[in-house]
Design a protein around this motif. Sequence first.
Motif, PDB file in Angstrom:
ATOM      1  N   THR A 187      -1.432   3.755  -2.070  1.00 55.88           N
ATOM      2  CA  THR A 187      -2.840   3.592  -1.686  1.00 55.88           C
ATOM      3  C   THR A 187      -3.026   3.595  -0.176  1.00 55.88           C
ATOM      4  OG1 THR A 187      -2.634   1.193  -1.842  1.00 55.88           O
ATOM      5  CG2 THR A 187      -3.446   2.337  -3.792  1.00 55.88           C
ATOM      6  N   ASP A 188      -2.034   4.105   0.552  1.00 60.55           N
ATOM      7  CA  ASP A 188      -2.166   4.157   2.012  1.00 60.55           C
ATOM      8  C   ASP A 188      -2.935   5.410   2.415  1.00 60.55           C
ATOM      9  OD1 ASP A 188      -0.123   5.852   1.230  1.00 60.55           O
ATOM     10  OD2 ASP A 188       1.056   5.521   3.052  1.00 60.55           O
TER      11      ASP A 188
ATOM     12  N   SER B 255      -2.185   1.863   7.312  1.00 57.50           N
ATOM     13  CA  SER B 255      -3.001   0.940   6.533  1.00 57.50           C
ATOM     14  C   SER B 255      -3.401   1.618   5.229  1.00 57.50           C
ATOM     15  CB  SER B 255      -4.232   0.509   7.322  1.00 57.50           C
ATOM     16  OG  SER B 255      -5.071   1.619   7.546  1.00 57.50           O
ATOM     17  N   GLY B 256      -3.946   0.820   4.344  1.00 52.44           N
ATOM     18  CA  GLY B 256      -4.346   1.352   3.056  1.00 52.44           C
ATOM     19  C   GLY B 256      -5.502   0.548   2.493  1.00 52.44           C
TER      20      GLY B 256
ATOM     21  N   ASP C 235       0.834  -1.211   0.000  1.00 59.18           N
ATOM     22  CA  ASP C 235       0.000   0.000   0.000  1.00 59.18           C
ATOM     23  C   ASP C 235       0.866   1.258   0.000  1.00 59.18           C
ATOM     24  OD1 ASP C 235      -2.674  -0.800  -0.166  1.00 59.18           O
ATOM     25  OD2 ASP C 235      -2.770  -1.268   1.968  1.00 59.18           O
TER      26      ASP C 235
ATOM     27  N   LEU D  43      -5.595  -1.916   0.163  1.00 58.41           N
ATOM     28  CA  LEU D  43      -5.399  -3.367   0.081  1.00 58.41           C
ATOM     29  C   LEU D  43      -5.494  -4.030   1.451  1.00 58.41           C
ATOM     30  CD1 LEU D  43      -2.455  -3.584  -2.493  1.00 58.41           C
ATOM     31  CD2 LEU D  43      -4.896  -3.934  -2.908  1.00 58.41           C
ATOM     32  N   SER D  44      -4.851  -3.441   2.446  1.00 53.71           N
ATOM     33  CA  SER D  44      -4.886  -4.046   3.781  1.00 53.71           C
ATOM     34  C   SER D  44      -6.281  -3.950   4.406  1.00 53.71           C
ATOM     35  CB  SER D  44      -3.828  -3.439   4.700  1.00 53.71           C
ATOM     36  OG  SER D  44      -3.857  -2.047   4.657  1.00 53.71           O
TER      37      SER D  44
END
Length: 140
Positions: free
Chosen positions: A46-47, A53-54, A41, A56-57
């Motif tokens: 994308t975080d 976190s982002g 991420d 995906l996570s």
Amino acid sequence: MQWYIDVIKKYAVFSGRARRKEYWMFFLFNVIVSIILGIVDRIIGTDYGNSGSGILSTIYSLGVLLPSIGVAIRRMHDTNRSGWWILINLIPCIGWIWFIVLAAQEGTVGDNQHGPDPKAAERFGGPGMGGPAEPGYPTV
């Protein structure tokens, strides 16, 4: 990896028992995947900033939420406790420590009110085990 897949296959199963190895291997694999997805991420942007976190996570966490709850409930069942004991995690500061202690305890030997012993084949030298029973457990 097999322990992780077995828990995912029991996606929303809240009955039965889960042995310590099943619970902790699932937990370990979750931590590893979460760290890797957090790094990915961050790399692809994308975080959510400093939160760690982002996208995906977050998607992964939502995907494994029910299996995580299910395996935790089955772990409590193995120690002959109600699945409601997972709510102990909601107590600030000490709740998660208490849950770790409960989850790390040896499961009940033999059948209990939540189902048959998941380690019975190892303990009692079940069919196809190819060896004697584990020391310290009866073979009858």
